[in-house]
Design a protein around this motif. Structure first.
Motif, PDB file in Angstrom:
ATOM      1  N   ARG A   1       3.826  -4.265  -7.008  1.00 49.37           N
ATOM      2  CA  ARG A   1       3.153  -4.598  -5.747  1.00 49.37           C
ATOM      3  C   ARG A   1       2.077  -3.565  -5.396  1.00 49.37           C
ATOM      4  N   ILE A   2       2.327  -2.312  -5.701  1.00 51.55           N
ATOM      5  CA  ILE A   2       1.318  -1.268  -5.478  1.00 51.55           C
ATOM      6  C   ILE A   2       0.118  -1.513  -6.389  1.00 51.55           C
ATOM      7  N   GLU A   3       0.367  -1.852  -7.639  1.00 50.87           N
ATOM      8  CA  GLU A   3      -0.720  -2.169  -8.573  1.00 50.87           C
ATOM      9  C   GLU A   3      -1.510  -3.376  -8.084  1.00 50.87           C
ATOM     10  N   ASN A   4      -0.839  -4.394  -7.570  1.00 54.53           N
ATOM     11  CA  ASN A   4      -1.525  -5.559  -7.002  1.00 54.53           C
ATOM     12  C   ASN A   4      -2.455  -5.149  -5.869  1.00 54.53           C
ATOM     13  N   TYR A   5      -1.979  -4.248  -5.022  1.00 57.74           N
ATOM     14  CA  TYR A   5      -2.808  -3.758  -3.918  1.00 57.74           C
ATOM     15  C   TYR A   5      -4.082  -3.113  -4.452  1.00 57.74           C
TER      16      TYR A   5
ATOM     17  N   GLN B   1      16.588   2.202  -7.242  1.00 63.75           N
ATOM     18  CA  GLN B   1      16.120   2.187  -8.626  1.00 63.75           C
ATOM     19  C   GLN B   1      15.908   0.760  -9.145  1.00 63.75           C
ATOM     20  N   THR B   2      16.742  -0.169  -8.697  1.00 65.71           N
ATOM     21  CA  THR B   2      16.595  -1.557  -9.151  1.00 65.71           C
ATOM     22  C   THR B   2      15.321  -2.206  -8.608  1.00 65.71           C
ATOM     23  N   ASN B   3      14.793  -1.692  -7.489  1.00 63.02           N
ATOM     24  CA  ASN B   3      13.576  -2.242  -6.896  1.00 63.02           C
ATOM     25  C   ASN B   3      12.312  -1.531  -7.366  1.00 63.02           C
ATOM     26  N   GLN B   4      12.460  -0.432  -8.085  1.00 65.36           N
ATOM     27  CA  GLN B   4      11.304   0.366  -8.484  1.00 65.36           C
ATOM     28  C   GLN B   4      10.264  -0.431  -9.262  1.00 65.36           C
ATOM     29  N   PRO B   5      10.634  -1.256 -10.262  1.00 65.42           N
ATOM     30  CA  PRO B   5       9.594  -2.006 -10.990  1.00 65.42           C
ATOM     31  C   PRO B   5       8.815  -2.967 -10.087  1.00 65.42           C
TER      32      PRO B   5
ATOM     33  N   ARG C   1       0.845  -1.194   0.000  1.00 64.52           N
ATOM     34  CA  ARG C   1       0.000   0.000   0.000  1.00 64.52           C
ATOM     35  C   ARG C   1       0.878   1.240   0.000  1.00 64.52           C
ATOM     36  N   GLY C   2       0.492   2.216  -0.783  1.00 63.72           N
ATOM     37  CA  GLY C   2       1.213   3.477  -0.827  1.00 63.72           C
ATOM     38  C   GLY C   2       1.286   4.018  -2.232  1.00 63.72           C
ATOM     39  N   SER C   3       2.080   5.053  -2.379  1.00 64.80           N
ATOM     40  CA  SER C   3       2.299   5.686  -3.673  1.00 64.80           C
ATOM     41  C   SER C   3       3.793   5.724  -3.950  1.00 64.80           C
ATOM     42  N   LEU C   4       4.137   5.544  -5.195  1.00 66.59           N
ATOM     43  CA  LEU C   4       5.540   5.631  -5.598  1.00 66.59           C
ATOM     44  C   LEU C   4       5.786   7.038  -6.125  1.00 66.59           C
TER      45      LEU C   4
ATOM     46  N   TYR D   1      13.461   7.291  -6.210  1.00 61.11           N
ATOM     47  CA  TYR D   1      12.107   6.826  -5.925  1.00 61.11           C
ATOM     48  C   TYR D   1      11.889   6.657  -4.426  1.00 61.11           C
ATOM     49  N   TYR D   2      10.665   6.999  -4.002  1.00 59.75           N
ATOM     50  CA  TYR D   2      10.278   6.878  -2.600  1.00 59.75           C
ATOM     51  C   TYR D   2       8.883   6.280  -2.522  1.00 59.75           C
ATOM     52  N   LEU D   3       8.681   5.407  -1.552  1.00 58.93           N
ATOM     53  CA  LEU D   3       7.363   4.885  -1.255  1.00 58.93           C
ATOM     54  C   LEU D   3       6.772   5.789  -0.184  1.00 58.93           C
ATOM     55  N   SER D   4       5.617   6.354  -0.475  1.00 62.54           N
ATOM     56  CA  SER D   4       4.922   7.219   0.474  1.00 62.54           C
ATOM     57  C   SER D   4       3.679   6.493   0.970  1.00 62.54           C
ATOM     58  N   VAL D   5       3.585   6.349   2.293  1.00 61.01           N
ATOM     59  CA  VAL D   5       2.436   5.680   2.910  1.00 61.01           C
ATOM     60  C   VAL D   5       1.839   6.619   3.944  1.00 61.01           C
ATOM     61  N   SER D   6       0.526   6.869   3.806  1.00 58.30           N
ATOM     62  CA  SER D   6      -0.179   7.756   4.736  1.00 58.30           C
ATOM     63  C   SER D   6      -0.872   6.949   5.813  1.00 58.30           C
ATOM     64  N   PHE D   7      -0.879   7.502   7.013  1.00 62.70           N
ATOM     65  CA  PHE D   7      -1.562   6.918   8.150  1.00 62.70           C
ATOM     66  C   PHE D   7      -2.450   7.987   8.771  1.00 62.70           C
TER      67      PHE D   7
END
Length: 91
Positions: A63-67, A54-58, A9-12, A36-42
């Protein structure tokens, strides 16, 4: 439906930063990056940001799309159950 261990869950967020060094190429361009940063709101707090190499970005984007897919399926199921409740049918 995607496997639960492939959800995130979050935004890239894609960012470019200027280093501030005189004569650096970033002074006249968009900056160094992309980073790139993963932003998660609470609720009740500021969004939390985690650096994503950068290598983990795809993988993170996938995973965000799966969510979002799982969330959409859950919303559809809830809407069907709500309609069954309205009709007073077994659900």
């Amino acid at each position: 439906m995607p496997a639960l261990d492939s959800l995130l869950r979050g935004s890239l967020i894609e960012r470019y930063k200027r280093c501030g060094k005189p004569g650096c190429k970033c002074a006249d361009g968009p900056g160094h990056g992309p980073k790139y940063y993963l932003s998660v709101s609470f609720p009740g707090s500021r969004p939390q940001m985690d650096y994503v190499p950068q290598t983990n970005q795809p993988d993170v984007a996938h995973r965000i799309e799966n969510y979002h897919q799982v969330r959409q399926v859950i919303e559809e199921i809830c809407e069907i159950n709500r309609e069954l409740l309205r009709r007073r049918e077994a659900f």
